[in-house]
Motif scaffolding. Structure first.
Motif, PDB file in Angstrom:
ATOM      1  N   CYS A 265      -5.616   0.694   5.857  1.00 27.43           N
ATOM      2  CA  CYS A 265      -5.892   2.137   5.889  1.00 27.43           C
ATOM      3  C   CYS A 265      -7.055   2.515   4.972  1.00 27.43           C
ATOM      4  O   CYS A 265      -7.681   3.559   5.161  1.00 27.43           O
ATOM      5  CB  CYS A 265      -4.643   2.933   5.521  1.00 27.43           C
ATOM      6  SG  CYS A 265      -4.198   2.812   3.777  1.00 27.43           S
TER       7      CYS A 265
ATOM      8  N   CYS B 212      -6.699  -1.160   0.208  1.00 25.47           N
ATOM      9  CA  CYS B 212      -5.859  -1.591   1.339  1.00 25.47           C
ATOM     10  C   CYS B 212      -6.768  -1.912   2.533  1.00 25.47           C
ATOM     11  O   CYS B 212      -7.558  -1.077   2.956  1.00 25.47           O
ATOM     12  CB  CYS B 212      -4.875  -0.495   1.719  1.00 25.47           C
ATOM     13  SG  CYS B 212      -3.974  -0.865   3.238  1.00 25.47           S
TER      14      CYS B 212
ATOM     15  N   CYS C  53      -0.076   3.534   3.490  1.00 30.44           N
ATOM     16  CA  CYS C  53       0.357   3.171   4.846  1.00 30.44           C
ATOM     17  C   CYS C  53       1.631   2.326   4.826  1.00 30.44           C
ATOM     18  O   CYS C  53       2.123   1.930   5.886  1.00 30.44           O
ATOM     19  CB  CYS C  53      -0.764   2.441   5.589  1.00 30.44           C
ATOM     20  SG  CYS C  53      -1.159   0.817   4.932  1.00 30.44           S
TER      21      CYS C  53
ATOM     22  N   CYS D 205       0.856  -1.184   0.000  1.00 29.97           N
ATOM     23  CA  CYS D 205       0.000   0.000   0.000  1.00 29.97           C
ATOM     24  C   CYS D 205       0.894   1.236   0.000  1.00 29.97           C
ATOM     25  O   CYS D 205       1.744   1.393   0.875  1.00 29.97           O
ATOM     26  CB  CYS D 205      -0.895  -0.005   1.233  1.00 29.97           C
ATOM     27  SG  CYS D 205      -1.778   1.549   1.455  1.00 29.97           S
TER      28      CYS D 205
HETATM   29 ZN   LIG Z   1      -2.798   1.098   3.447  1.00 27.97          ZN
END
Ligand SMILES: [Zn+2]
Length: 367
Positions: A46, A43, A28, A25
């Motif tokens: 997050c 994701c 994050c 991701c």
């Molecule tokens: Zn993420």
């Protein structure tokens, strides 16, 4: 990607499952291994970016092996359902995307990593060991014109200084493998690590696995604290004591072996007014839910506008009645006063939805 790197990648990924993929991701920085049917989704941690395939030759994760142990998902479906429903209904003026069915439809099982360390511990220790003993005393009391004797039993602790040598193997002491572990447990409660079972590939069905972002060197400090309490406990048992205090040791650690345990978490999300994903987490064992509550300012404004229109109608009516009072009958003044009060009352409520949405979004309480 050159063919050599590709081969290495396929080799470690194939230990997880057929055609499993490594993805990351960009928001994050989470790194995940996931089955082919789950690729490129939002994701699960997050919710702010789609996962993108990673080149494992350039971004080899800290640890790539399948886990040794797993704590399985066991939260009952009806518990998850009712917690999600309660959360969705807890908010007045919720964004349209925040409803029970959407949240349940997006529920994604995610495994969080935990380090397990095996280590040989040698060294000297010293501590005060406490031994319980009972004393019996007698207490005289004057009751009902009589002296009566009462036997009183009291437990006391005798402390003795002990020293010893230790040489012992400790297996599978756990330490967080994610920087976010404490934050997640703060929201949904601790994981019951004692429910650990040996890992079977079937445990991963439908799940996404979060790989560690905390290297063993960082986790070692936590593991050492866990080890010290295990060692103190063992020394206490070896002395057949009931309590320990002032435990000191000068340990030497050898043959550290790091493996992993997976912890069960469900994540879901809803989109707020700004199309931003707001995450909802559910404990994979207890079903306990944590979600950020965002009210819809758009809906609040719509309701405020409707109230404003109603207020305007009342205002026109008031003015018409006043006019009637001057021209036709003075009785109309009384009606104008009544409708005027109503106008002010209704108009005043227009700020309520706006105030509520502002309050929730500014001081939203985790549920
Ligand atoms: Zn993420």
């Amino acid at each position: 990607m050159n063919s050599e790197a590709k081969r290495v990648e396929e080799k470690w990924l194939s230990a997880w499952g057929e055609n499993w993929v490594l993805e990351g991701c960009a928001n994050c920085n989470g790194i995940f291994v996931l089955p082919p049917e789950k690729v490129s989704q939002r994701c699960p941690i997050c919710g702010q970016a789609a996962l993108a395939e990673m080149n494992p030759a350039d971004n080899r994760p800290i640890y790539t092996q399948p886990p040794e142990l797993v704590v399985r998902f066991r939260a009952q479906e009806n518990a998850l359902r009712s917690n999600v429903a309660k959360f969705a209904r807890s908010l007045w003026l919720a964004p349209t995307d925040l409803n029970e069915n959407t949240l349940l439809g997006r529920l994604q099982p995610v495994y969080l990593p935990m380090w397990l360390v095996d280590v040989q511990v040698q060294g000297e220790w010293q501590a005060e060991m406490g031994f319980d003993y009972e004393i019996v005393s007698h207490r005289e009391q004057y009751r009902q014109n009589n002296w009566q004797t009462e036997r009183v039993k009291e437990t006391r602790v005798r402390w003795e200084q002990r020293v010893g040598r230790l040489n012992r193997q400790y297996d599978n002491r756990a330490a967080p493998a994610l920087e976010e572990q404490a934050e997640v447990e703060g929201k949904i409660g601790r994981f019951q690590l004692q429910e650990q079972k040996p890992f079977h590939p079937g445990d991963l069905t439908g799940a996404i696995v979060h790989l560690p972002n905390r290297p063993p060197e960082d986790a070692w400090n936590d593991a050492r604290v866990v080890l010290q309490s295990s060692v103190a406990q063992d020394c206490c048992e070896a002395c057949e004591a009931d309590h320990t205090r002032g435990f000191k040791w000068s340990p030497h650690f050898a043959n550290q072996q790091w493996t992993q345990m997976l912890l069960p978490l469900y994540t879901s999300y809803y989109l707020d007014d700004d199309n931003r994903a707001q995450m909802v987490l559910l404990h994979g064992q207890t079903g306990q839910l944590h979600g950020v509550r965002r009210a819809s300012m758009k809906r609040a404004r719509r309701i405020a506008a409707i109230i404003a229109v109603v207020t305007a109608v009342f205002l026109v009516l008031t003015l018409a009645l006043i006019l009637l009072g001057y021209t036709v009958t003075e009785e109309a003044f009384a009606w104008a006063g009544l409708v005027g009060v109503l106008t002010v009352g209704v108009g005043g409520t227009a700020v309520l939805p706006l105030l509520y949405a502002w309050y929730v979004n500014t001081f939203q309480s985790p549920k």
